[in-house]
Scaffold this motif. Structure first.
Motif, PDB file in Angstrom:
ATOM      1  N   UNK A  83       9.083   8.793 -15.281  1.00  0.00           N
ATOM      2  CA  UNK A  83      10.277   9.389 -15.804  1.00  0.00           C
ATOM      3  C   UNK A  83      10.976  10.468 -15.358  1.00  0.00           C
ATOM      4  N   UNK A  84       9.993  11.375 -14.573  1.00  0.00           N
ATOM      5  CA  UNK A  84      10.584  12.442 -13.925  1.00  0.00           C
ATOM      6  C   UNK A  84      11.575  12.084 -12.694  1.00  0.00           C
ATOM      7  N   UNK A  85      11.034  11.054 -12.051  1.00  0.00           N
ATOM      8  CA  UNK A  85      11.771  10.278 -10.992  1.00  0.00           C
ATOM      9  C   UNK A  85      12.934   9.408 -11.399  1.00  0.00           C
ATOM     10  N   UNK A  86      13.422   9.691 -12.567  1.00  0.00           N
ATOM     11  CA  UNK A  86      14.481   8.739 -13.045  1.00  0.00           C
ATOM     12  C   UNK A  86      14.249   7.356 -13.365  1.00  0.00           C
TER      13      UNK A  86
ATOM     14  N   UNK B 152       0.147   8.482 -10.967  1.00  0.00           N
ATOM     15  CA  UNK B 152       1.290   9.454 -10.783  1.00  0.00           C
ATOM     16  C   UNK B 152       1.528   9.364  -9.215  1.00  0.00           C
ATOM     17  N   UNK B 153       0.333   9.495  -8.045  1.00  0.00           N
ATOM     18  CA  UNK B 153       0.455   9.416  -7.044  1.00  0.00           C
ATOM     19  C   UNK B 153       1.215   8.080  -6.187  1.00  0.00           C
ATOM     20  N   UNK B 154       0.981   7.086  -7.123  1.00  0.00           N
ATOM     21  CA  UNK B 154       1.363   5.813  -6.525  1.00  0.00           C
ATOM     22  C   UNK B 154       2.957   5.616  -7.002  1.00  0.00           C
ATOM     23  N   UNK B 155       3.239   6.491  -8.120  1.00  0.00           N
ATOM     24  CA  UNK B 155       4.891   6.678  -8.336  1.00  0.00           C
ATOM     25  C   UNK B 155       5.513   7.376  -7.421  1.00  0.00           C
ATOM     26  N   UNK B 156       4.866   8.620  -6.951  1.00  0.00           N
ATOM     27  CA  UNK B 156       5.520   9.398  -5.869  1.00  0.00           C
ATOM     28  C   UNK B 156       5.469   9.054  -4.493  1.00  0.00           C
ATOM     29  N   UNK B 157       4.398   8.393  -4.267  1.00  0.00           N
ATOM     30  CA  UNK B 157       4.283   7.868  -2.846  1.00  0.00           C
ATOM     31  C   UNK B 157       5.562   6.654  -2.690  1.00  0.00           C
ATOM     32  N   UNK B 158       5.283   5.534  -3.480  1.00  0.00           N
ATOM     33  CA  UNK B 158       6.376   4.601  -3.603  1.00  0.00           C
ATOM     34  C   UNK B 158       7.991   5.024  -3.368  1.00  0.00           C
TER      35      UNK B 158
ATOM     36  N   UNK C 271       7.213  -3.565 -11.475  1.00  0.00           N
ATOM     37  CA  UNK C 271       6.246  -2.817 -10.663  1.00  0.00           C
ATOM     38  C   UNK C 271       5.304  -2.337 -11.494  1.00  0.00           C
ATOM     39  N   UNK C 272       3.987  -2.188 -11.109  1.00  0.00           N
ATOM     40  CA  UNK C 272       3.053  -1.655 -11.793  1.00  0.00           C
ATOM     41  C   UNK C 272       2.550  -0.321 -11.061  1.00  0.00           C
ATOM     42  N   UNK C 273       2.693   0.863 -11.975  1.00  0.00           N
ATOM     43  CA  UNK C 273       2.237   2.109 -11.225  1.00  0.00           C
ATOM     44  C   UNK C 273       0.696   2.322 -12.017  1.00  0.00           C
TER      45      UNK C 273
ATOM     46  N   UNK D 204       0.981  -1.218   0.030  1.00  0.00           N
ATOM     47  CA  UNK D 204       0.072   0.060   0.149  1.00  0.00           C
ATOM     48  C   UNK D 204       0.850   1.090  -0.023  1.00  0.00           C
ATOM     49  N   UNK D 205       0.763   2.252  -0.927  1.00  0.00           N
ATOM     50  CA  UNK D 205       1.059   3.412  -0.830  1.00  0.00           C
ATOM     51  C   UNK D 205       0.245   4.588  -0.407  1.00  0.00           C
ATOM     52  N   UNK D 206      -0.818   4.298  -0.156  1.00  0.00           N
ATOM     53  CA  UNK D 206      -1.895   5.331  -0.143  1.00  0.00           C
ATOM     54  C   UNK D 206      -2.983   4.710   1.069  1.00  0.00           C
TER      55      UNK D 206
END
Length: 565
Positions: A508-511, A477-483, A472-474, A313-315
């Motif tokens: 991609x913004x997170x590399x 966008x919030x799951x990317x940032x939170x993970x 990993x399945x995103x 869980x990320x949220x």
């Protein structure tokens, strides 16, 4: 009541000897599931508990087995009581299986004694049944799929075909010289239950008894599970095959395996019949960063492709800080304030449902109100609540897709011009602005808050950053940032799959390098796209003559080609 169900007596109780199969929980029989749902006590080895406990009722007492610590040369089951009612000192009591099964059955309790495979082939089950019979404790037997039958089926090795042949089953641990002589003289199929480090010795026994060294042989470990692995060899080459595969020597040499000897296990046949290990994501460890409720159906789909999903869980979902707005809206829903209610997530359905239950309401309160759902999963949550949505987007499952199909307000046909929009604390300007443009008044109400979840365990964080996951399945966008925020950035060997362009851009913004993108914004299409990626990856390896490996098995630093759907 099932015709095979025996009611527990007031004193002696009742015991069900249950076959849990080779390891795949999906192989439990319907009768096994029924017996487990009525059990007061479960008695089983640790690995069997993992298979059967999900079907047991809440609060069932569990008793797990262990080998006798005083005699490492034996594997006689010793049962550790983890039921607090059965111990007084706080230290788990260790007793032999037959006595503990009898103890658990006292007082009229229903006991399920689960064994691997089938009770009829279990070394000790018959002794426990005799003990029950001697004590007058009624019992029943629920057969299971025997390891020696189920594992070859999952390995793509049929034991018989139209040509017919004898099939012999041998337990190498107890086989006599006479047994080896008989199966060695036969030209039928031999299924040998043994351990990984004893396979070569069993092959040697068969060769000494008359089997040709070039007789095909397969060896399968962890059969019917996503850890399954099968090696094709011959009686004469199996030792070298396992050595070259770096399987032996190994501290896991004592693990049980099923070996099949005979022409039906030839590698050419197995390449065509290996349905299980050739699944597109077989053995892949896939990270699913969603809330547990949202991840369930996605994880089931991934398992159907052979993957091992891990839900992180990320949220976290919490009630709104000020519930008065939501309370007024629900009361307005009952008093006829709204023409429509629009649900943009499963969590919104859950929030409204919980508020209904708080007021003693049910789905009947939606009578006369039109209901919209943003997508299939939200619609399913509504149906589970007893509400069939009037509107689900015919195209893109999003706020934009919902607006495409939403009718404009018509004062002639719509007696009320107001829409109730229960949502997260994250703004939904697109939907609100679109509804206003269509002539509707919108009550945009915060039904729940989404907050960043707590970090996962250290082992999970290390696996994420160290390349322990294959994909990993995103799903947003919030799951990317939170993970990334709670666990760190996934390793560069991990396949990154995104539900759409916006999510891919955030990744991609997170590399992160995006390997897979869903053809449409649906979690199920995302899983399908990952499976297609895995299938193409497998085909490429086979075409090049390379071994099929998972992404996490790649050599550190190895270059990877970018690929996307």
């Amino acid at each position: 009541m099932s015709p095979t169900t025996f009611p527990a007596g007031p004193e002696q109780g009742h015991v069900t000897f249950l076959g849990a199969g080779p390891g795949d929980p999906g192989l439990l029989t319907l009768r096994a599931v029924e017996a487990l749902s009525h059990a007061d006590v479960l008695v089983a080895e640790h690995e069997v508990l993992d298979v059967v406990r999900t079907h047991a009722r809440q609060g069932v007492s569990e008793v797990h087995t262990d080998t006798d610590p005083s005699d490492p040369g034996t594997s006689t089951p010793q049962l550790k009581v983890v039921d607090s009612a059965s111990t007084t000192s706080g230290v788990p009591a260790v007793r032999d299986a037959a006595h503990l099964v009898m103890e658990a059955a006292r007082g009229g309790r229903r006991v399920v004694r689960a064994v691997t495979g089938d009770p009829g082939l279990d070394t000790y089950a018959a002794e426990e049944m005799l003990a029950c019979a001697a004590a007058g404790v009624p019992f029943e037997v629920v057969p299971g799929i025997a390891n020696a039958v189920g594992v070859p089926a999952y390995a793509g090795v049929p034991l018989r075909d139209a040509e017919g042949a004898d099939v012999r089953f041998v337990d190498a641990r107890t086989a006599s010289d006479r047994c080896w002589t008989e199966v060695g003289a036969s030209d039928g199929t031999v299924v040998v239950s043994t351990t990984l480090d004893s396979v070569a010795a069993a092959a040697g026994e068969l060769v000494s008894a008359g089997r040709k060294p070039d007789t095909p042989m397969t060896v399968t470990i962890a059969g019917t599970t996503t850890r399954q692995r099968t090696w094709s060899a011959t009686l004469g080459t199996v030792a070298q095959t396992l050595k070259q595969a770096k399987v032996l020597p190994s501290p896991d040499g004592g693990r049980p395996v099923i070996a099949v000897v005979g022409e039906r296990s030839a590698s050419a046949r197995r390449e065509k019949l290996s349905w299980f290990e050739s699944k597109p994501l077989f053995g892949w460890k896939v990270l699913v960063p969603r809330t547990k409720e949202q991840a369930a159906s996605l994880s089931d789909q991934l398992r159907s492709y052979g993957a091992v999903p891990s839900e992180v869980p990320t949220i976290a979902v919490e009630p709104p800080r000020t519930p008065q707005q939501m309370e007024r809206a629900v009361k307005g829903l009952v008093t006829g304030r709204y023409e429509w209610i629009a649900f943009t997530s499963v969590n919104a359905v859950k929030a409204v449902r919980e508020k209904f239950e708080e007021y003693g309401l049910d789905a009947r309160a939606f009578a006369g109100i039109k209901v919209a759902a943003v997508g299939e999963q939200t619609a399913k949550a509504l149906i589970a609540f007893g509400v069939k949505p009037d509107l689900v987007p015919s195209g893109e499952q999003s706020a934009a897709g919902l607006l495409e199909d939403w009718p404009p307000y018509d004062p002639v046909f719509d007696p009320i011009d107001r829409v109730f929009l229960p949502r997260a604390d994250i703004a939904t300007e697109t939907l609100v602005a679109g509804l206003i443009e269509l002539g509707w008044e919108v009550d945009d109400v915060t039904a729940y808050r989404t907050v960043r979840a707590s970090p996962p365990p250290a082992t999970t964080r290390e696996a994420i950053k160290g390349g322990g996951f294959d994909a990993v399945l995103f799903t947003s966008s919030s799951t990317v940032r939170n993970l990334v925020g709670i666990a760190g950035k996934p390793h560069n060997v991990t396949v990154i799959a995104c539900i759409g362009p916006a999510t891919a851009k955030t990744a991609e913004e997170h590399g992160l390098r995006v390997d897979v993108m869903a053809p449409e914004p649906s979690v199920h299409k995302l899983a399908e796209a990952l499976a297609d990626f895995g299938l193409r990856r497998r085909a490429s390896a086979l075409e090049a003559g390379d071994p099929v490996t998972r992404p996490s098995e790649r050599r550190p630093g190895a270059r990877r080609r970018r690929s996307s759907t």
